[in-house]
Design an enzyme around this catalytic site. Structure first.
Site, PDB file in Angstrom:
ATOM      1  N   ILE A   1       0.850  -1.196   0.000  1.00  0.00           N
ATOM      2  CA  ILE A   1       0.000   0.000   0.000  1.00  0.00           C
ATOM      3  C   ILE A   1       0.883   1.242   0.000  1.00  0.00           C
ATOM      4  O   ILE A   1       1.634   1.494   0.945  1.00  0.00           O
ATOM      5  CB  ILE A   1      -0.932  -0.001   1.235  1.00  0.00           C
ATOM      6  CG1 ILE A   1      -1.721  -1.310   1.284  1.00  0.00           C
ATOM      7  CG2 ILE A   1      -1.844   1.213   1.181  1.00  0.00           C
ATOM      8  CD1 ILE A   1      -2.522  -1.626   0.028  1.00  0.00           C
ATOM      9  N   GLU A   2       0.778   2.011  -1.071  1.00  0.00           N
ATOM     10  CA  GLU A   2       1.624   3.186  -1.237  1.00  0.00           C
ATOM     11  C   GLU A   2       0.816   4.437  -1.534  1.00  0.00           C
ATOM     12  O   GLU A   2       1.364   5.449  -2.002  1.00  0.00           O
ATOM     13  CB  GLU A   2       2.636   2.936  -2.369  1.00  0.00           C
ATOM     14  CG  GLU A   2       3.501   1.704  -2.147  1.00  0.00           C
ATOM     15  CD  GLU A   2       4.505   1.481  -3.266  1.00  0.00           C
ATOM     16  OE1 GLU A   2       4.945   2.480  -3.873  1.00  0.00           O
ATOM     17  OE2 GLU A   2       4.849   0.312  -3.536  1.00  0.00           O
ATOM     18  N   GLY A   3      -0.472   4.400  -1.298  1.00  0.00           N
ATOM     19  CA  GLY A   3      -1.309   5.565  -1.560  1.00  0.00           C
ATOM     20  C   GLY A   3      -2.749   5.291  -1.194  1.00  0.00           C
ATOM     21  O   GLY A   3      -3.074   4.280  -0.576  1.00  0.00           O
TER      22      GLY A   3
END
Length: 355
Positions: A202-204
């Site tokens: 999860i990066e955003g």
């Protein structure tokens, strides 16, 4: 046989173990035995008395260097890799048959949550939207038949994903269970193969409700296998998944030590300090996440020989050390093989002590 304080004998005992033996006039007479397994972080040595004096002779200075090598040499652990983001990286089956990896993350499920219709992106490999990836089921089973865990990675660096509530998290968990794990669905994107778990990259989107997704997925462990992994950036705690990781539900956490301030930069000081923070979390194993080539990331690449000699000896001492994660299979044009080769070279330096 020469009995002086500058000699050590080596024996092969009845079990075939190689041993270092110090003869009389050493008191007490004893044997040192060492072990380290290439796919395990459990390095150990032990001493025991032994009376046999048959063996071959090495000088004290020579054996001192061997003993130092033996005690400090790194245990490699498992190599995990991401696959799926370049059609030129080879098939999933070929990735697993290379013998280099113990875990493969298929990436990515890039659209999900917030009432969106879930979508996968497997680059040039196949088109999930037209049911063109169901044939991957055979590759997945081939990997699993080799003892390799195969996980679905959700999120990634681009895409449209977020969770709006605990209910939304539950709905996503149900979708993942029925379409990729041990549940049932008529529209399974990767065919009828049952994946081993879910990877959170999860990066955003949002930093909310990922803990509830982890909890909902963990509840399915009563019905079948569900490994959970996460790929946070190394600044601690991770801005996106800190709360989720804090649940203690993750089996593997591969921390990305690249494109950030705690990466290797000529020395390992910052990296080791950050690693020591990450090994305080409640998780099964923590992995060192690295780019498999200089072009795989903006910064943070570590050459295999440097990794083996300067980094692993310091971080593998943690009981949580699991191994190395690589981004990605496309960029791994010999890195994992070289890493294993450099590790084996260190083993051979200490080969008189390995069984």
């Amino acid at each position: 046989m020469i009995n002086t304080n500058n000699t050590i004998f080596f024996n092969i005992d009845s079990t075939g173990h190689q041993a270092a033996h110090m003869p009389q006039p050493w008191t007490p007479n004893f044997t040192l035995q060492f072990s380290c397994f290439s796919m395990s972080s459990n390095c150990a040595f032990r001493g025991e008395k032994k009376t046999s004096k048959q063996g071959f002779l090495l000088s004290g200075p020579t054996i001192t260097s061997y003993l130092r090598c033996m005690v400090s040499r790194p245990c490699l652990g498992t190599i995990a890799v991401y696959w799926g983001q370049n059609g030129n990286e080879g098939s999933l089956a070929d990735t697993c048959s290379s013998g280099n990896y113990g875990i493969v993350n298929i990436g990515f499920l890039v659209v999900f949550g917030d009432n969106q219709t879930p979508q996968m992106n497997l680059a040039g490999h196949c088109d999930p939207s037209s049911n063109g990836c169901t044939g991957l089921g055979d590759d997945i089973r081939s990997c699993q038949g080799r003892g390799i865990k195969v996980l679905l990675s959700i999120g990634g660096g681009s895409g449209s994903y977020s969770l709006t509530s605990a209910k939304d998290a539950r709905q996503v968990a149900n979708y993942l269970w029925n379409n990729f794990l041990g549940g049932q669905s008529s529209s399974r994107p990767l065919g009828d193969a049952v994946l081993d778990g879910i990877d959170f990259d999860i990066e955003g989107g949002t930093n909310q409700h990922w803990d509830e997704l982890a909890k909902a997925l963990s509840e399915f462990k009563q019905q079948g296998t569900v490994y959970l992994s996460a790929a946070p950036q190394c600044p601690f705690p991770d801005a996106w998944m800190g709360t989720a990781i804090a649940t203690g539900l993750f089996d593997y956490v591969w921390v990305q030590f690249y494109n950030n301030d705690c990466q290797f930069s000529g020395n390992a000081d910052k990296l080791i300090n950050a690693w020591n923070q990450w090994t305080t979390i409640q998780a099964g194993q923590v992995f060192l996440g690295l780019p498999a080539a200089p072009e795989a990331a903006g910064s943070g690449y570590i050459a295999p020989d440097v990794l083996v000699s300067q980094v692993l000896p310091s971080i593998k001492t943690s009981p949580k050390y699991g191994g190395v994660m690589l981004w990605s299979k496309y960029y791994d044009n010999g890195y994992s093989a070289a890493l294993k080769s450099d590790y084996i070279a260190v083993q051979q330096m200490c080969s008189l002590h390995i069984w």
